[in-house]
Design a protein around this motif. Structure first.
Motif, short mmCIF file in Angstrom:
data_model
loop_
_atom_site.label_atom_id
_atom_site.label_comp_id
_atom_site.label_asym_id
_atom_site.label_seq_id
_atom_site.Cartn_x
_atom_site.Cartn_y
_atom_site.Cartn_z
N ARG A 1 0.85 -1.19 0.00
CA ARG A 1 0.00 0.00 0.00
C ARG A 1 0.88 1.24 0.00
NH1 ARG A 1 -3.63 -3.10 3.53
NH2 ARG A 1 -5.62 -3.23 2.46
N PHE A 2 0.47 2.24 -0.74
CA PHE A 2 1.18 3.50 -0.80
C PHE A 2 1.12 4.15 0.58
CE2 PHE A 2 1.05 8.09 -2.29
CZ PHE A 2 2.43 8.16 -2.50
N ALA A 3 2.26 4.56 1.09
CA ALA A 3 2.36 5.09 2.46
C ALA A 3 1.55 6.37 2.66
CB ALA A 3 3.82 5.33 2.82
N GLU A 4 1.28 7.09 1.57
CA GLU A 4 0.57 8.36 1.71
C GLU A 4 -0.89 8.27 1.28
OE1 GLU A 4 2.89 11.63 0.11
OE2 GLU A 4 4.70 10.47 0.48
N ASN A 5 -1.46 7.05 1.28
CA ASN A 5 -2.88 6.90 1.00
C ASN A 5 -3.70 7.64 2.05
OD1 ASN A 5 -2.88 5.34 -1.31
ND2 ASN A 5 -2.83 3.40 -0.21
N PRO A 6 -4.87 8.15 1.69
CA PRO A 6 -5.49 8.12 0.37
C PRO A 6 -4.90 9.20 -0.54
CG PRO A 6 -6.92 9.28 1.88
CD PRO A 6 -5.75 8.78 2.69
N ILE A 7 -4.97 8.95 -1.85
CA ILE A 7 -4.48 9.96 -2.78
C ILE A 7 -5.60 10.93 -3.17
CG2 ILE A 7 -2.62 8.50 -3.65
CD1 ILE A 7 -4.35 8.15 -6.23
N LEU A 8 -6.85 10.53 -3.00
CA LEU A 8 -8.00 11.41 -3.25
C LEU A 8 -8.99 11.26 -2.12
CD1 LEU A 8 -8.69 10.75 -7.04
CD2 LEU A 8 -7.91 12.90 -6.05
N ALA A 9 -9.50 12.37 -1.62
CA ALA A 9 -10.52 12.39 -0.58
C ALA A 9 -11.52 13.48 -0.93
CB ALA A 9 -9.87 12.66 0.78
N PRO A 10 -12.73 13.41 -0.38
CA PRO A 10 -13.70 14.47 -0.66
C PRO A 10 -13.15 15.84 -0.26
CG PRO A 10 -14.76 12.62 0.41
CD PRO A 10 -13.28 12.36 0.47
N ARG A 11 -13.46 16.84 -1.09
CA ARG A 11 -13.03 18.21 -0.82
C ARG A 11 -14.18 19.00 -0.19
NH1 ARG A 11 -11.27 19.48 -6.92
NH2 ARG A 11 -13.09 18.17 -7.23
N ASN A 12 -13.85 19.83 0.77
CA ASN A 12 -14.85 20.71 1.37
C ASN A 12 -15.36 21.69 0.32
OD1 ASN A 12 -14.66 19.61 3.95
ND2 ASN A 12 -12.99 20.96 4.53
N GLY A 13 -16.66 21.93 0.34
CA GLY A 13 -17.25 22.89 -0.57
C GLY A 13 -17.61 22.34 -1.93
N PHE A 14 -17.38 21.04 -2.17
CA PHE A 14 -17.74 20.42 -3.44
C PHE A 14 -18.88 19.43 -3.16
CE2 PHE A 14 -13.56 22.08 -4.04
CZ PHE A 14 -13.51 22.48 -5.36
N ALA A 15 -20.11 19.92 -3.31
CA ALA A 15 -21.29 19.15 -2.89
C ALA A 15 -21.39 17.80 -3.58
CB ALA A 15 -22.56 19.97 -3.16
N TRP A 16 -20.96 17.71 -4.84
CA TRP A 16 -21.13 16.46 -5.58
C TRP A 16 -20.21 15.35 -5.09
CZ3 TRP A 16 -19.38 20.98 -7.70
CH2 TRP A 16 -18.02 21.04 -7.98
N GLU A 17 -19.22 15.66 -4.23
CA GLU A 17 -18.38 14.60 -3.68
C GLU A 17 -18.37 14.62 -2.15
OE1 GLU A 17 -13.87 16.32 -4.00
OE2 GLU A 17 -14.73 15.53 -5.84
N ALA A 18 -19.42 15.17 -1.55
CA ALA A 18 -19.50 15.28 -0.09
C ALA A 18 -19.49 13.94 0.61
CB ALA A 18 -20.75 16.07 0.30
N ASN A 19 -20.07 12.89 -0.01
CA ASN A 19 -20.14 11.57 0.64
C ASN A 19 -19.01 10.63 0.26
OD1 ASN A 19 -22.35 12.13 2.15
ND2 ASN A 19 -23.74 10.76 1.08
#
Length: 197
Positions: A49-67
């Motif tokens: 596993r990549f030591a710096e996971n996760p590489i992508l997480a939900p961003r604040n203020g972006f409603a379409w990826e809130a969950n």
């Protein structure tokens, strides 16, 4: 506690797998192919596993990826890794978003809006505004086009659908040029998983 692999890149003796982690993040694992083949016989090492996971997480203020941001696909084009991932809104509407990485591990850019949204009846839920969408992309580069299969969910039945775009339009970010999707799951089958060879 869910690991959902949906994209991989092969380079030399290395396999890099992009996966959804716990239905909220995008992560990476890699393994030398020799080790993978040996592990199938009970020898050799497992994935790292990549030591710096996760590489992508939900961003604040972006409603379409809130969950969540998860279940990615990846394709190597012109020296960049292009990552398409499922984003889920606070109303459980899924769209497909886009990130770019020069090295495959660190994210250099994420677009401020989805690149693929529900358009067809089989990926919408009537007049409802929740629990439907385009999920879990898989991407294939064939000739001058990119073909994306994904789960089209209308709130009741998951189906495999496919759409395509020219590599030229994709790299120019002309995402309005995705072809209209078509369902490839046979009628009467409740299925969301596919592989196209």
């Amino acid at each position: 506690n869910v690991i959902f692999p949906s994209g991989a890149l092969h380079e030399g003796n290395k396999l890099t797998v992009y996966y959804g982690a716990a239905d909220t993040h995008v992560a990476i694992a890699h393994i030398p192919l020799d080790n993978l083949l040996n592990s199938m016989t009970g020898e050799g090492e497992r994935f790292f596993r990549f030591a710096e996971n996760p590489i992508l997480a939900p961003r604040n203020g972006f409603a379409w990826e809130a969950n969540g941001t998860f279940n990615p696909a990846a394709v190597d084009l012109k020296g960049n890794i292009h990552i398409l991932y499922r984003a889920q809104s606070d109303k459980n509407v899924s769209t497909i978003c886009y990130a770019i990485s020069k090295n495959g591990f660190s994210i250099d850019e994420r677009l401020p809006r989805p690149i693929y949204v529900p358009r067809a009846d089989f990926e919408k839920r009537g007049n409802a505004d929740d629990n439907y969408g385009c999920e879990d992309p898989r991407i294939m580069h064939i000739g001058s086009r990119l073909y994306m299969s994904y789960t089209a969910y209308n709130g009741g039945t998951p189906r495999v659908a496919i759409s395509s775009i020219s590599v030229t339009d994709f790299l120019a970010r002309k995402f309005e040029n995705w072809s209209m999707p078509a369902v490839i799951t046979p009628p009467g089958i409740d299925e969301k998983d596919t592989i196209i060879l």
